[in-house]
Design a protein around this motif. Structure first.
Motif, PDB file in Angstrom:
ATOM      1  N   ARG A 271       0.062  -1.215  -0.122  1.00 28.91           N
ATOM      2  CA  ARG A 271       0.574  -0.215  -1.049  1.00 28.91           C
ATOM      3  C   ARG A 271       0.624  -0.778  -2.465  1.00 28.91           C
ATOM      4  NH1 ARG A 271      -0.607   4.161   0.124  1.00 28.91           N
ATOM      5  NH2 ARG A 271       1.025   5.061  -1.135  1.00 28.91           N
ATOM      6  N   GLY A 272      -0.348  -1.602  -2.807  1.00 23.89           N
ATOM      7  CA  GLY A 272      -0.433  -2.149  -4.158  1.00 23.89           C
ATOM      8  C   GLY A 272      -0.712  -1.054  -5.174  1.00 23.89           C
ATOM      9  N   SER A 273      -0.447  -1.359  -6.424  1.00 20.61           N
ATOM     10  CA  SER A 273      -0.574  -0.344  -7.475  1.00 20.61           C
ATOM     11  C   SER A 273      -1.991   0.194  -7.603  1.00 20.61           C
ATOM     12  CB  SER A 273      -0.103  -0.917  -8.820  1.00 20.61           C
ATOM     13  OG  SER A 273      -0.918  -2.005  -9.214  1.00 20.61           O
ATOM     14  N   GLN A 274      -2.996  -0.608  -7.305  1.00 13.48           N
ATOM     15  CA  GLN A 274      -4.376  -0.142  -7.400  1.00 13.48           C
ATOM     16  C   GLN A 274      -4.643   0.949  -6.362  1.00 13.48           C
ATOM     17  OE1 GLN A 274      -3.561  -3.394  -6.933  1.00 13.48           O
ATOM     18  NE2 GLN A 274      -3.845  -4.141  -9.006  1.00 13.48           N
ATOM     19  N   TYR A 275      -4.123   0.758  -5.151  1.00 13.20           N
ATOM     20  CA  TYR A 275      -4.346   1.726  -4.078  1.00 13.20           C
ATOM     21  C   TYR A 275      -3.446   2.954  -4.218  1.00 13.20           C
ATOM     22  CZ  TYR A 275      -7.075  -1.968  -1.930  1.00 13.20           C
ATOM     23  OH  TYR A 275      -8.010  -2.928  -1.682  1.00 13.20           O
ATOM     24  N   CYS A 276      -2.341   2.825  -4.929  1.00 14.78           N
ATOM     25  CA  CYS A 276      -1.434   3.962  -5.162  1.00 14.78           C
ATOM     26  C   CYS A 276      -1.789   4.719  -6.438  1.00 14.78           C
ATOM     27  CB  CYS A 276       0.008   3.469  -5.252  1.00 14.78           C
ATOM     28  SG  CYS A 276       0.635   2.825  -3.700  1.00 14.78           S
ATOM     29  N   SER A 277      -2.764   4.239  -7.168  1.00 10.14           N
ATOM     30  CA  SER A 277      -3.119   4.850  -8.450  1.00 10.14           C
ATOM     31  C   SER A 277      -3.640   6.270  -8.260  1.00 10.14           C
ATOM     32  CB  SER A 277      -4.179   4.014  -9.157  1.00 10.14           C
ATOM     33  OG  SER A 277      -5.415   4.113  -8.467  1.00 10.14           O
ATOM     34  N   GLY A 278      -3.531   7.042  -9.315  1.00 10.95           N
ATOM     35  CA  GLY A 278      -4.033   8.410  -9.292  1.00 10.95           C
ATOM     36  C   GLY A 278      -5.526   8.467  -9.043  1.00 10.95           C
ATOM     37  N   ALA A 279      -6.271   7.518  -9.625  1.00  8.82           N
ATOM     38  CA  ALA A 279      -7.734   7.509  -9.464  1.00  8.82           C
ATOM     39  C   ALA A 279      -8.130   7.272  -8.007  1.00  8.82           C
ATOM     40  CB  ALA A 279      -8.356   6.443 -10.362  1.00  8.82           C
ATOM     41  N   TYR A 280      -7.487   6.323  -7.346  1.00  7.90           N
ATOM     42  CA  TYR A 280      -7.824   6.023  -5.952  1.00  7.90           C
ATOM     43  C   TYR A 280      -7.393   7.173  -5.040  1.00  7.90           C
ATOM     44  CZ  TYR A 280      -8.587   3.253  -1.733  1.00  7.90           C
ATOM     45  OH  TYR A 280      -9.047   2.789  -0.527  1.00  7.90           O
ATOM     46  N   GLN A 281      -6.197   7.707  -5.276  1.00  6.71           N
ATOM     47  CA  GLN A 281      -5.724   8.824  -4.463  1.00  6.71           C
ATOM     48  C   GLN A 281      -6.619  10.049  -4.650  1.00  6.71           C
ATOM     49  OE1 GLN A 281      -3.242   8.645  -2.096  1.00  6.71           O
ATOM     50  NE2 GLN A 281      -3.434   6.468  -2.582  1.00  6.71           N
TER      51      GLN A 281
END
Length: 125
Positions: free
Chosen positions: A105-115
């Motif tokens: 649940r790192g910030s990169q995976y929780c980012s709007g772009a990834y989601q």
């Protein structure tokens, strides 16, 4: 592990046995188990020291084949790094659908772009 009410799964990584607890409520019930390609992907980021400084490497692994199916490298650990790795996996695997994609649940995976990438494709986080 049994006293805590958890089950365990064991798999070998670089000749070391690792025991991980499983979570029966999560779609990735057993970390190392898939019955066919393109069912479950796992993603993570690591970093490597080079003569020019740190290099960040994001990977996507298909749990069935245990192959790295997508990767990206960058001097910075950004959301774009993990998006690029997932895009490569989807492209190389000819845009599979209904893939469960698991990561921390790192910030990169929780980012709007990834989601947004997960939602634009028929994928399950």
């Amino acid at each position: 592990v049994d006293e805590a009410g958890m089950t365990q799964c064991v798999f070998a990584i670089a000749f070391v046995n690792v025991i991980l607890p499983t979570n029966d409520g999560h779609p990735v019930k057993r970390v190392n188990y898939a019955t066919a390609p393109n069912q479950k992907y796992v993603g993570d980021i690591t970093y490597l020291w080079t003569d020019e400084g740190w290099l960040y490497l994001a990977t996507v692994i298909d749990l069935y084949s245990r192959l790295v199916v997508g990767w990206a490298m960058s001097e910075r650990m950004t959301a774009q790094l993990v998006c690029d790795a997932l895009k490569m996996a989807l492209w190389l695997r000819r845009m599979p659908t209904d893939v469960i994609v698991h990561s921390d649940r790192g910030s990169q995976y929780c980012s709007g772009a990834y989601q947004a990438l997960l939602n634009d494709q028929p994928l399950s986080p």
